[in-house]
Scaffold this motif. Structure first.
Motif, PDB file in Angstrom:
ATOM      1  N   ILE A   1       2.265  -0.973   7.715  1.00  0.00           N
ATOM      2  CA  ILE A   1       1.726   0.093   8.562  1.00  0.00           C
ATOM      3  C   ILE A   1       2.765   1.201   8.760  1.00  0.00           C
ATOM      4  N   LYS A   2       4.014   0.814   8.967  1.00  0.00           N
ATOM      5  CA  LYS A   2       5.070   1.834   9.128  1.00  0.00           C
ATOM      6  C   LYS A   2       5.209   2.664   7.857  1.00  0.00           C
ATOM      7  N   LYS A   3       5.101   2.030   6.716  1.00  0.00           N
ATOM      8  CA  LYS A   3       5.183   2.750   5.448  1.00  0.00           C
ATOM      9  C   LYS A   3       4.048   3.778   5.349  1.00  0.00           C
ATOM     10  N   ILE A   4       2.872   3.395   5.777  1.00  0.00           N
ATOM     11  CA  ILE A   4       1.729   4.314   5.752  1.00  0.00           C
ATOM     12  C   ILE A   4       1.964   5.489   6.692  1.00  0.00           C
ATOM     13  N   LEU A   5       2.407   5.183   7.900  1.00  0.00           N
ATOM     14  CA  LEU A   5       2.615   6.245   8.891  1.00  0.00           C
ATOM     15  C   LEU A   5       3.684   7.238   8.444  1.00  0.00           C
ATOM     16  N   ASP A   6       4.608   6.776   7.614  1.00  0.00           N
ATOM     17  CA  ASP A   6       5.662   7.665   7.113  1.00  0.00           C
ATOM     18  C   ASP A   6       5.229   8.451   5.875  1.00  0.00           C
ATOM     19  N   ASN A   7       4.006   8.211   5.392  1.00  0.00           N
ATOM     20  CA  ASN A   7       3.549   8.877   4.155  1.00  0.00           C
ATOM     21  C   ASN A   7       2.114   9.390   4.300  1.00  0.00           C
ATOM     22  N   LEU A   8       1.811   9.949   5.466  1.00  0.00           N
ATOM     23  CA  LEU A   8       0.437  10.363   5.745  1.00  0.00           C
ATOM     24  C   LEU A   8      -0.026  11.550   4.904  1.00  0.00           C
ATOM     25  N   ASN A   9       0.902  12.203   4.223  1.00  0.00           N
ATOM     26  CA  ASN A   9       0.527  13.348   3.382  1.00  0.00           C
ATOM     27  C   ASN A   9       0.133  12.917   1.961  1.00  0.00           C
ATOM     28  N   LYS A  10       0.050  11.600   1.726  1.00  0.00           N
ATOM     29  CA  LYS A  10      -0.227  11.096   0.383  1.00  0.00           C
ATOM     30  C   LYS A  10      -1.574  10.398   0.299  1.00  0.00           C
ATOM     31  N   LYS A  11      -1.994  10.152  -0.932  1.00  0.00           N
ATOM     32  CA  LYS A  11      -3.188   9.352  -1.181  1.00  0.00           C
ATOM     33  C   LYS A  11      -2.739   7.898  -1.307  1.00  0.00           C
ATOM     34  N   ILE A  12      -3.122   7.105  -0.319  1.00  0.00           N
ATOM     35  CA  ILE A  12      -2.575   5.753  -0.160  1.00  0.00           C
ATOM     36  C   ILE A  12      -3.687   4.715  -0.275  1.00  0.00           C
ATOM     37  N   CYS A  13      -3.364   3.594  -0.903  1.00  0.00           N
ATOM     38  CA  CYS A  13      -4.292   2.458  -0.889  1.00  0.00           C
ATOM     39  C   CYS A  13      -3.521   1.172  -0.622  1.00  0.00           C
ATOM     40  N   VAL A  14      -4.005   0.413   0.346  1.00  0.00           N
ATOM     41  CA  VAL A  14      -3.518  -0.946   0.566  1.00  0.00           C
ATOM     42  C   VAL A  14      -4.492  -1.880  -0.148  1.00  0.00           C
ATOM     43  N   ILE A  15      -4.009  -2.645  -1.110  1.00  0.00           N
ATOM     44  CA  ILE A  15      -4.863  -3.596  -1.820  1.00  0.00           C
ATOM     45  C   ILE A  15      -4.733  -4.947  -1.135  1.00  0.00           C
ATOM     46  N   VAL A  16      -5.858  -5.473  -0.648  1.00  0.00           N
ATOM     47  CA  VAL A  16      -5.871  -6.759   0.053  1.00  0.00           C
ATOM     48  C   VAL A  16      -6.747  -7.743  -0.722  1.00  0.00           C
ATOM     49  N   PRO A  17      -6.516  -9.049  -0.558  1.00  0.00           N
ATOM     50  CA  PRO A  17      -7.238 -10.025  -1.378  1.00  0.00           C
ATOM     51  C   PRO A  17      -8.616 -10.409  -0.871  1.00  0.00           C
ATOM     52  N   SER A  18      -8.975 -10.028   0.359  1.00  0.00           N
ATOM     53  CA  SER A  18     -10.251 -10.483   0.905  1.00  0.00           C
ATOM     54  C   SER A  18     -10.849  -9.448   1.843  1.00  0.00           C
ATOM     55  N   LYS A  19     -12.174  -9.565   2.058  1.00  0.00           N
ATOM     56  CA  LYS A  19     -12.858  -8.666   2.978  1.00  0.00           C
ATOM     57  C   LYS A  19     -12.391  -8.893   4.418  1.00  0.00           C
ATOM     58  N   ALA A  20     -12.034 -10.145   4.740  1.00  0.00           N
ATOM     59  CA  ALA A  20     -11.554 -10.440   6.096  1.00  0.00           C
ATOM     60  C   ALA A  20     -10.247  -9.711   6.373  1.00  0.00           C
ATOM     61  N   LEU A  21      -9.334  -9.741   5.418  1.00  0.00           N
ATOM     62  CA  LEU A  21      -8.063  -9.054   5.590  1.00  0.00           C
ATOM     63  C   LEU A  21      -8.261  -7.542   5.547  1.00  0.00           C
ATOM     64  N   LEU A  22      -9.262  -7.099   4.831  1.00  0.00           N
ATOM     65  CA  LEU A  22      -9.604  -5.679   4.798  1.00  0.00           C
ATOM     66  C   LEU A  22      -9.974  -5.191   6.199  1.00  0.00           C
ATOM     67  N   ALA A  23     -10.855  -5.939   6.869  1.00  0.00           N
ATOM     68  CA  ALA A  23     -11.281  -5.557   8.219  1.00  0.00           C
ATOM     69  C   ALA A  23     -10.110  -5.602   9.195  1.00  0.00           C
ATOM     70  N   GLN A  24      -9.267  -6.636   9.054  1.00  0.00           N
ATOM     71  CA  GLN A  24      -8.125  -6.783   9.963  1.00  0.00           C
ATOM     72  C   GLN A  24      -7.129  -5.640   9.787  1.00  0.00           C
ATOM     73  N   THR A  25      -6.849  -5.269   8.526  1.00  0.00           N
ATOM     74  CA  THR A  25      -5.901  -4.191   8.251  1.00  0.00           C
ATOM     75  C   THR A  25      -6.440  -2.859   8.746  1.00  0.00           C
ATOM     76  N   LYS A  26      -7.731  -2.615   8.524  1.00  0.00           N
ATOM     77  CA  LYS A  26      -8.345  -1.375   8.996  1.00  0.00           C
ATOM     78  C   LYS A  26      -8.231  -1.258  10.518  1.00  0.00           C
ATOM     79  N   LYS A  27      -8.497  -2.340  11.207  1.00  0.00           N
ATOM     80  CA  LYS A  27      -8.434  -2.305  12.668  1.00  0.00           C
ATOM     81  C   LYS A  27      -7.020  -1.990  13.141  1.00  0.00           C
TER      82      LYS A  27
END
Length: 822
Positions: A154-180
């Motif tokens: 999350i800190k890495k994302i916040l430090d690069n908000l001017n970029k096109k970023i994707c976090v690749i996660v292995p499951s839909k459950a982790l997808l929802a958790q990361t988004k939240k």
């Protein structure tokens, strides 16, 4: 003084005073002051002159002593010197007195250098965070489970908000958790408002964005947008790219996605995050140049206590395994059975691990019967009853302080289970499967392994075992200002032989191999795209060729494959585009063209109903085509096609779980005799249809009451919904792109609705149940839509309005995953 090695120490310490005194300490036996002094002196010697393993032994002595005697001075001194700042700060805060010495004030000020928002980092965590944010290069971050990798991402994302970023996660459950987590973050005056979690959320005009996607969804995004390139990729649980087997489709797909991303943007920054990778160079993919820099932290802030008990062969003795001496100590405690042990050894929050979902359901039922206390859960019961069914077995389990969690449950129910387990103190057990390995964060103090396997016939690997037990006693629980406790530095791990463990399983050998302090993690590389071609056997070379050829047809000129074969027909290209792998597209192309032409000659109108849709799929894609996958091949049979036609029709009108369950129950009521043997496959099968059957693939409904039938219906519905979502929908997409399906009907099948606003909500990640709920007149003033850009903006005040309207709390809970709270 030369460094003492663990192996030398083991030889010298056999039958020594140290061994007997250490046994007294860890088994909480009576021990004199002189003996304690001896152990502490030995611990200091190990910490200063021992190898890494002996340093960990010295640390264990300090932790056990401190917790046993509530004397944390030795541990505080060590924590300060070692950089275990969360420990020293916690001890300081719990023993706060007026700081009247220079050193006390100095160390208190020193701690503030490690403060991150409201918590404190260890020296290793701080080092990882600085390394992660120091460079735009390709980085590998390796740190133990529960070590704060999510916060680093999350800190890495916040430090690069001017970029096109994707976090690749292995499951839909982790997808929802990361988004939240992301939506709950803010930096200065900036609040993250939008996170792309589905390919259709991408508008094509964004100069920068944050996305969280599985590799399947990311590939779809790239296929739908051929000019799209990304700047920063953060791969969570990156060890999954190694694969569980040589033809692991998801591992191969993850590598293919990385290849495409690198081809589209050679300067892309790839960051890999994992708890266990032995050699970061094993992450390199043969088709691309990938220079990697790595930071690996092996701090030993937690020191586990391993217990074993053989409850299957009548031994029933609880033993403590010492990972340093590789010995088993008898605790002189015996238990009658698994329930006796669980109910006497449990703590406030406990994880029970089982390999098979069927066993999870069975154990939860049996454990529930052993618990006398019944808790009032009117609110939870009403919520689950209204959302799914009053006879859902989960409700009665919760009344006994138990929840269960596996892939056969509706997704929102699983997320809700995680939430209530975390929130309510009376729920002490969560019985779960390997879904817990995928980064799910729940509070727990103890873990009980009732199985040592993952999958059909494979024992948990070293990394899987350590990843699993690392879920217990996370730093946020240990060092919580209000509820934290340094006794949680000693997670209790129980490995239990019982009826869910193979009769020939040797749990002592398993624990010794996995938990021994010098046990090493190995990277088991199964992904053919990561292997050296010269090391591949004939079968693997064929898998590699097919993988590269598939990639070439998805993204031409991406690989070094000589003379790749490119399909020519539109239908074959669409099969590649939609990641269809149930048959060999290249060798089936001629037959696909013939089947399509035959179908068009017989077609009188555009497909606008589920029966014609399923028949079209069977006629075009399965007729005279060699199918590799037994799951999809079921549609060759007319009865199966009629069944899936019914399910697709339910999906097209967004039938609720209650409706679908009732339909199953009514249908089963019409059956008699052997027709009540319901096919459920290997995952849930307990009965055989005839003596010639090799495996139990059925459940006999003749001896099942209504609540049991309800639960079987829920399992069947979830399994079949997944089959439609992940297997069947690909073919429907191809037919739509071939313009064989009515557009309105296609929207209903794909989204469960033809309403434009509802579809926008679904494209933005909302469930159909939630979308239908909030797309009502009473919420119009709190929701605004941009129909051209498929955007939706929701006023957070909608939460309180939904509560006032007594909407289902699972829907309110879900909505919180989609709203950014400033």
């Amino acid at each position: 003084m030369s460094e003492l090695k663990l192996l030398d120490f083991r030889k010298k310490s056999q039958n020594s005073d140290f061994t007997s005194l250490f046994e007294k300490l860890i088994l909480n036996k009576e021990i004199s002051d002189e003996e304690i002094q001896y152990l502490l002196k030995t611990a200091i010697f190990f910490l200063n002159f021992g190898d890494t393993y002996l340093q960990k032994l010295g640390y264990k002595i300090l932790v056990v002593y401190s917790n046993r005697y509530n004397d944390y001075k030795p541990l505080y001194d060590f924590a300060i010197n070692k950089g275990f700042i969360p420990i020293s700060k916690f001890i300081e805060s719990k023993n706060s007195t007026e700081k009247d010495s220079f050193f006390e004030m100095f160390f208190s000020a020193f701690h503030e250098n490690f403060k991150e928002q409201s918590y404190y980092l260890s020296n290793g965590q701080k080092k990882l965070t600085e390394f992660s944010n120091s460079s735009d290069k390709n980085l590998v971050i390796i740190a133990p489970t529960s070590y704060g990798k999510s916060e680093i991402i999350i800190k890495k994302i916040l430090d690069n908000l001017n970029k096109k970023i994707c976090v690749i996660v292995p499951s839909k459950a982790l997808l929802a958790q990361t988004k939240k987590r992301l939506l709950n973050q803010s930096i200065s005056d900036y609040q993250i408002q939008r996170v792309i979690t589905h390919p259709e959320m991408y508008k094509g005009t964004e100069e920068s964005f944050i996305s969280v996607l599985t590799q399947e969804r990311l590939l779809r995004l790239l296929q739908k947008n051929e000019e799209l390139s990304l700047d920063l990729i953060l791969i969570d649980e990156a060890h999954n790219i190694f694969g569980d087997k040589k033809d692991d489709e998801r591992a191969i797909l993850l590598a293919q996605v990385v290849i495409i991303l690198k081809k589209r943007n050679p300067n892309i920054s790839l960051n890999f995050y994992s708890p266990f990778i032995a050699d970061f160079n094993n992450l390199k993919i043969n088709q691309i140049e990938l220079e990697l820099e790595s930071e690996n932290i092996d701090e030993f802030i937690k020191t586990e206590k391993y217990f074993i008990c053989d409850l299957r062969n009548g031994k029933n003795q609880l033993e403590l395994y010492d990972q340093f001496s590789n010995q088993f100590f008898n605790t002189n405690i015996e238990y009658e059975d698994i329930f006796d042990l669980l109910l006497n050894e449990n703590s406030k929050k406990n994880i029970i691990y089982l390999n098979r979902p069927m066993h999870i359901e069975e154990l939860s039922n049996d454990l529930m019967d052993k618990i006398e206390d019944t808790f009032e859960i009117d609110d939870i019961e009403e919520t689950i009853s209204d959302f799914i069914h009053p006879n859902y077995k989960l409700i009665n389990c919760i009344k006994k302080g138990i929840v269960y969690h596996h892939g056969g449950m509706p997704e929102m129910i699983r997320l809700y289970v995680e939430d209530i387990f975390s929130k309510y103190n009376f729920i002490s057990f969560i019985i779960t499967s390997s879904t817990l390995l995928e980064g799910i964060n729940i509070p727990a103090e103890k873990i009980f392994l009732l199985s040592i396997k993952k999958g059909k016939n494979t024992n948990l690997t070293n990394s899987q075992f350590k990843n699993l037990i690392g879920r217990v006693n996370r730093f946020s629980e240990i060092f919580n200002n209000e509820t934290g406790d340094l006794r949680l530095l000693e997670p209790n791990i129980y490995i239990l032989k019982n009826k869910y463990t193979a009769s020939n399983a040797n749990i002592k050998n398993f624990v010794s191999q996995r938990a021994r302090i010098e046990s090493q993690i190995e990277d088991n590389i199964n992904n053919v795209l990561l292997k050296t071609v010269g090391d591949l056997n004939i079968e693997e070379k064929e898998i590699l060729k097919n993988s590269l050829e598939s990639l070439e047809n998805i993204e031409p000129n991406t690989t070094d494959l000589e003379n790749p074969y490119y399909v020519q027909s539109e239908i074959a290209k669409l099969c590649y585009k939609n990641n269809i792998n149930d048959f060999d597209i290249k060798t089936s192309e001629k037959q696909l063209i013939e089947n399509l032409n035959n179908y068009k000659r017989q077609l009188f109108s555009i497909i606008n109903n589920s029966n014609d849709l399923i028949e079209a799929i069977a006629s075009i894609f399965f007729n005279e085509i060699d199918l590799k996958d037994s799951n999809i091949s079921r549609l060759v049979n007319p009865p199966a096609r009629r069944f899936y036609s019914m399910l697709v029709e339910w999906r097209s009108r967004s039938a609720s779980y209650k409706e679908m369950i009732s339909s199953f129950l009514r249908y089963w009521e019409t059956l008699r005799g052997e027709d009540l043997l319901i096919y459920v496959g290997t995952k849930w099968g307990v009965d055989k249809r005839s003596f010639t059957d090799r495996m139990p693939l059925y459940i006999d409904l003749r001896n099942k009451d209504i609540p049991e039938r309800v639960n079987i219906a829920i399992l069947r519905i979830k399994e079949e919904q997944d089959f439609i979502e992940f297997n069947l929908l690909k073919y429907i997409e191809v037919l739509s792109e071939l313009e064989l399906v009515d557009h309105t009907f296609f929207d209903k099948v794909k989204y469960g609705s033809g309403d434009r606003k509802t579809i926008i909500l679904l494209k933005n990640g909302f469930s159909i149940e939630l979308a239908k709920c909030i797309n009502k007149e009473e919420y119009n003033s709190l929701i605004s839509f941009n129909l051209e850009l498929d955007e939706v903006n929701i006023n957070p005040a909608i939460i309180s309005t939904m509560e006032e309207n007594f909407e289902n709390k699972i829907l309110i809970f879900e909505l919180k995953y989609h709203i950014s709270f400033s």
